[in-house]
Scaffold this motif. Sequence first.
Motif, short mmCIF file in Angstrom:
data_model
loop_
_atom_site.label_atom_id
_atom_site.label_comp_id
_atom_site.label_asym_id
_atom_site.label_seq_id
_atom_site.Cartn_x
_atom_site.Cartn_y
_atom_site.Cartn_z
N GLY B 43 0.82 -1.20 0.00
CA GLY B 43 0.00 0.00 0.00
C GLY B 43 0.85 1.25 0.00
N LEU B 44 0.18 2.38 -0.03
CA LEU B 44 0.89 3.66 -0.05
C LEU B 44 1.48 3.97 1.31
CD1 LEU B 44 -0.94 3.98 -2.60
CD2 LEU B 44 -0.87 6.43 -2.14
N GLN B 45 2.65 4.55 1.27
CA GLN B 45 3.31 5.01 2.49
C GLN B 45 3.67 6.47 2.31
OE1 GLN B 45 6.73 2.58 3.50
NE2 GLN B 45 5.76 0.75 2.64
N LEU B 46 3.45 7.23 3.36
CA LEU B 46 3.85 8.63 3.31
C LEU B 46 5.36 8.71 3.28
CD1 LEU B 46 3.09 11.63 3.46
CD2 LEU B 46 3.25 11.43 5.95
N LEU B 47 5.89 9.42 2.31
CA LEU B 47 7.34 9.59 2.20
C LEU B 47 7.77 10.89 2.87
CD1 LEU B 47 10.05 8.64 1.07
CD2 LEU B 47 9.48 9.80 -1.06
N LEU B 48 7.10 11.98 2.52
CA LEU B 48 7.39 13.26 3.15
C LEU B 48 6.24 14.21 2.91
CD1 LEU B 48 8.29 15.28 0.62
CD2 LEU B 48 10.38 13.95 0.75
N LYS B 49 6.27 15.32 3.64
CA LYS B 49 5.19 16.29 3.51
C LYS B 49 5.69 17.69 3.80
CE LYS B 49 3.67 15.96 8.31
NZ LYS B 49 2.56 15.61 9.24
N ALA B 50 4.91 18.67 3.39
CA ALA B 50 5.18 20.07 3.70
C ALA B 50 3.84 20.78 3.83
CB ALA B 50 6.03 20.72 2.61
N THR B 51 3.72 21.60 4.83
CA THR B 51 2.42 22.19 5.12
C THR B 51 2.33 23.67 4.79
OG1 THR B 51 3.07 22.59 7.40
CG2 THR B 51 1.94 20.52 6.92
N LYS B 52 3.46 24.32 4.52
CA LYS B 52 3.38 25.73 4.16
C LYS B 52 4.52 26.10 3.22
CE LYS B 52 5.78 27.44 8.30
NZ LYS B 52 6.13 26.13 8.87
N ALA B 53 4.36 27.24 2.59
CA ALA B 53 5.32 27.69 1.60
C ALA B 53 6.74 27.73 2.17
CB ALA B 53 4.92 29.06 1.07
N ASP B 54 7.67 27.26 1.34
CA ASP B 54 9.10 27.23 1.65
C ASP B 54 9.49 26.11 2.61
OD1 ASP B 54 9.13 30.81 1.55
OD2 ASP B 54 9.55 29.39 -0.07
N ASP B 55 8.51 25.37 3.10
CA ASP B 55 8.84 24.21 3.92
C ASP B 55 9.55 23.18 3.06
OD1 ASP B 55 6.23 23.55 6.42
OD2 ASP B 55 7.94 24.92 6.38
N LYS B 56 10.50 22.48 3.65
CA LYS B 56 11.15 21.38 2.96
C LYS B 56 10.85 20.11 3.71
CE LYS B 56 15.38 21.57 1.25
NZ LYS B 56 16.87 21.63 1.16
N GLY B 57 10.24 19.16 3.03
CA GLY B 57 10.03 17.84 3.61
C GLY B 57 11.20 16.96 3.22
N SER B 58 11.58 16.07 4.13
CA SER B 58 12.70 15.18 3.82
C SER B 58 12.54 13.87 4.58
CB SER B 58 14.04 15.82 4.18
OG SER B 58 14.10 16.10 5.56
N ASN B 59 13.01 12.80 3.95
CA ASN B 59 12.93 11.48 4.55
C ASN B 59 13.69 10.50 3.67
OD1 ASN B 59 12.17 9.36 6.25
ND2 ASN B 59 10.27 8.98 5.15
N LYS B 60 14.48 9.65 4.28
CA LYS B 60 15.22 8.59 3.57
C LYS B 60 16.05 9.13 2.41
CE LYS B 60 11.66 5.14 4.58
NZ LYS B 60 10.72 4.13 4.02
N GLY B 61 16.55 10.33 2.54
CA GLY B 61 17.38 10.91 1.49
C GLY B 61 16.60 11.66 0.43
N PHE B 62 15.28 11.55 0.47
CA PHE B 62 14.42 12.30 -0.45
C PHE B 62 14.10 13.67 0.13
CE2 PHE B 62 13.27 9.11 -3.59
CZ PHE B 62 13.51 7.92 -2.92
N GLU B 63 13.96 14.65 -0.77
CA GLU B 63 13.59 15.99 -0.34
C GLU B 63 12.60 16.59 -1.33
OE1 GLU B 63 17.67 17.66 1.78
OE2 GLU B 63 17.14 18.31 -0.25
#
Lengths: 120, 114
Positions: B43-63
């Motif tokens: 199934g789907l897994q959340l990798l990363l997220k960002a909730t507002k402008a200029d936020d950077k989401g990162s996880n497992k080397g992904f950005e």
Amino acid sequence: GAVVSQHPSRVICKSGTSVKIECRSLDFQATTMFWYRQFPKQSLMLMATSNEGSKATYEQGVEKDKFLINHASLTLSTLTVTSAHPEDSSFYICSARFENGVAGGSYEQYFGPGTRLTVT
Amino acid sequence: GDSVTQMEGPVTLSEEAFLTINCTYTATGYPSLFWYVQYPGEGLQLLLKATKADDKGSNKGFEATYRKETTSFHLEKGSVQVSDSAVYFCALSRRTPGRRALTFGSGTRLQVQP
């Protein structure tokens, strides 16, 4: 983290029978759950939104009498495919929305592992 | 209405190559943005997220950085591995309570070769 389970993971049924799929949020309460359908190599298509204690809201083109949704509690929603036909064969995925209570929160969704339905 | 557009796949890369998967969105207000990953048979897994402008989401080397001026949320990774082979979905969600679920992009299949 928040965990959502689905049961069964796979089901094979004969044409004309009904199949029930359960979706449970294991460690949080979800007032809203969503049911998606995913065709091979395609994106998820929202079928309906399930709200605890009220009737589900179906997307356009989704037959509510064929896809019965019940959100009996804050941790359980069920999807019943009635009088299944081969064209109903698909991957059904539920998600539960985690509302963290923070104003402006992200209302993140957590997905179940999916249920592969095959109708013969 | 809300929409998410992703680059079409499949994307085929060699191990340790740089990855970019483009995602742009259309939405009113200030949505939250997500990248989900679906590994084969799962199934789907959340990798990363960002909730507002200029936020950077990162996880497992992904950005991915939330760019409001370009309405984009491109996914990047500096060095991909074979284990990153999966389908990646960009999605948005309105921040106000409501019955709408996530709006997904069409998904981009990534194949990483040894």
